[in-house]
Design an enzyme around this catalytic site. Structure first.
Site, PDB file in Angstrom:
ATOM      1  N   GLU A  20      18.450  35.738  47.307  1.00  0.00           N
ATOM      2  CA  GLU A  20      19.838  35.548  47.745  1.00  0.00           C
ATOM      3  C   GLU A  20      20.483  36.909  48.036  1.00  0.00           C
ATOM      4  OE1 GLU A  20      23.968  33.531  46.020  1.00  0.00           O
ATOM      5  OE2 GLU A  20      22.357  34.108  44.651  1.00  0.00           O
ATOM      6  N   HIS A  21      20.447  37.805  47.064  1.00  0.00           N
ATOM      7  CA  HIS A  21      20.978  39.163  47.209  1.00  0.00           C
ATOM      8  C   HIS A  21      19.829  40.159  47.085  1.00  0.00           C
ATOM      9  CE1 HIS A  21      24.239  36.787  45.176  1.00  0.00           C
ATOM     10  NE2 HIS A  21      24.945  37.288  46.171  1.00  0.00           N
TER      11      HIS A  21
END
Length: 438
Positions: free
Chosen positions: A335-336
């Site tokens: 995601e990040h």
């Protein structure tokens, strides 16, 4: 404070299997929740306002006499904004301005405009871009109140040209969050209802006498909300069903280890199932990060959550070099993704799968969460392999345009008729041939 985080080495036998075990996550479906949500949705679809009012009063311990009484006027949103402390208001307004600026640029650059071209015989082909008519935004209430999520969901919809944005937010015991309401005003939300849970999702999907039916529902929620969104998909669009938050830090060993430790904490503090992983070719740096984690953890208000997350799903991984780190990162598809290195651009060229990429040692993931500008609604659970951050493009739809000239009808008609006869669809063929004769 002692904490034990899984440590892996990419050169070790069985590394791939060990990494798979770290990444393994499958959202469990609670049968009791599924049954409850199915019943609530059916009830809302059947009884409308009466069901929404009944569930809202029961679950949020309210005593409202109508769903209309649960709608907040724009004056209430303005009052919430006006009542904020000056620093809080300034921060919220600055974040809103930056998020709006980014998405206005995105609208220009990302194919969100209609287009067409004319062929030599006069036939016109193209694509018409239309914003959605109405969007529903679900916002968690109570302790999990995130004004930043209001901005990240509402602003791209507004920039896209959505006709109406309807927000639902539960207010247990009647307690309202002024930051959330202020963010709704700054984000351009048109209507706000203080309802939540599966009943709010049902009201948005099916519509009631008071709550208008929407075309798409966005925003995070608990297990009941996630289940309801899955069930109404098809009747309406949804943004995504998000899994636990994730951060993957690629570091060349040149960043302050305490910075990296805190970046890992920033996702771990969300919940026990959040995942924080470090990839680094420098074994001594990994040890310094491990030491920084132990030193900093006692100062964290949510240290119990952070500990459970790091011990249960975290990992510190020694890799051969940064090239291998990039390869592993693409497999994880986080995601990040932070690339905390002296030359982050060099390594970012090798990244294919990530929800958001944070380049350089000064770019903490938290800046992206709140105010950098890009959207913080991101694909999780390896879905970055085929999904994108929430954006203006999620609030528009495309229609194909075809205007065939008389000459084009003859040319295209021969092709279409031949193919249609081959498929055994005579009416299709005749429909094209009739126009060839005209």
């Amino acid at each position: 404070m002692s904490i034990t985080i899984r440590k892996l080495d990419s050169t070790s036998e069985g590394f791939d299997a060990a990494l798979r075990a770290v990444l393994a996550f499958e959202a469990s479906e609670d049968e009791a929740i599924e049954r409850s949500v199915a019943q609530i949705l059916a009830d809302v679809k059947s009884r409308g306002d009466a069901a929404v009012l009944e569930y809202t009063n029961r679950f949020d311990r309210l005593n409202a006499d109508s769903v209309a009484a649960l709608e907040l006027p724009q004056d209430a949103l303005q009052a919430a904004l006006d009542g904020l402390e000056p620093k809080a208001r300034a921060a919220l307004e600055a974040a809103a301005a930056r998020v709006r600026g980014y998405h206005e640029k995105q609208k220009i650059e990302c194919g969100t405009h209609s287009w067409q071209y004319t062929e030599s015989d006069g036939t016109v082909l193209g694509q018409k871009i239309t914003p959605l008519d109405r969007v529903g935004l679900y916002v968690p209430g109570g302790k999990a109140a995130y004004p930043s999520s209001v901005l990240m969901n509402a602003i791209p919809a507004r920039v896209a040209g959505v006709g109406e944005i309807v927000m639902v937010v539960p207010t247990p015991d009647g307690v309202k969050n002024d930051l959330v309401l202020a963010a709704a005003l700054l984000g351009g939300v048109d209507r706000v209802f203080t309802i939540g849970g599966a009943q709010a999702v049902g009201a948005l999907a099916y519509g009631t006498a008071t709550v208008p039916a929407v075309d798409k529902i966005c925003g995070p929620g608990n297990a009941y909300v996630a289940s309801a969104k899955r069930r109404v998909f098809g009747t309406v669009g949804i943004d995504m069903i998000a899994g636990p938050s994730e951060i993957l830090v690629l570091c060349d060993g040149t960043t302050d280890p305490s910075w990296v430790a805190m970046d890992l904490f920033s996702q771990a503090e969300h919940d026990e199932l959040a995942q924080s992983i470090l990839l680094c070719p420098d074994a001594s740096f990994i040890e310094r990060v491990e030491k920084a984690i132990a030193e900093l953890l006692p100062s964290m208000p949510r240290q119990d959550v952070i500990r459970a997350s790091l011990e249960g799903r975290g990992a510190l991984i020694k890799v051969r070099d940064m090239t291998e780190a990039c390869r592993i990162a693409n497999d994880i598809a986080p995601e990040h993704l932070e690339i905390s290195a002296l030359e982050p651009q060099q390594w970012s060229q090798q990244i294919r799968h990530a929800g958001a990429i944070f380049l350089g040692r000064y770019t903490s993931e938290s800046l992206g969460d709140y105010c950098a500008g890009p959207n913080h609604v991101l694909p999780t659970s390896r879905t970055a392999r085929f999904s994108s951050p929430l954006g203006v493009y999620d609030f528009i739809k495309r229609s194909s345009l075809i205007e065939v000239s008389a000459e084009g009808a003859h040319t295209l008609g021969e092709i279409a008729a031949e193919l249609a006869y081959g498929e055994g669809l005579q009416a299709h063929a005749k429909s094209a041939e009739f126009r060839m004769k005209g």
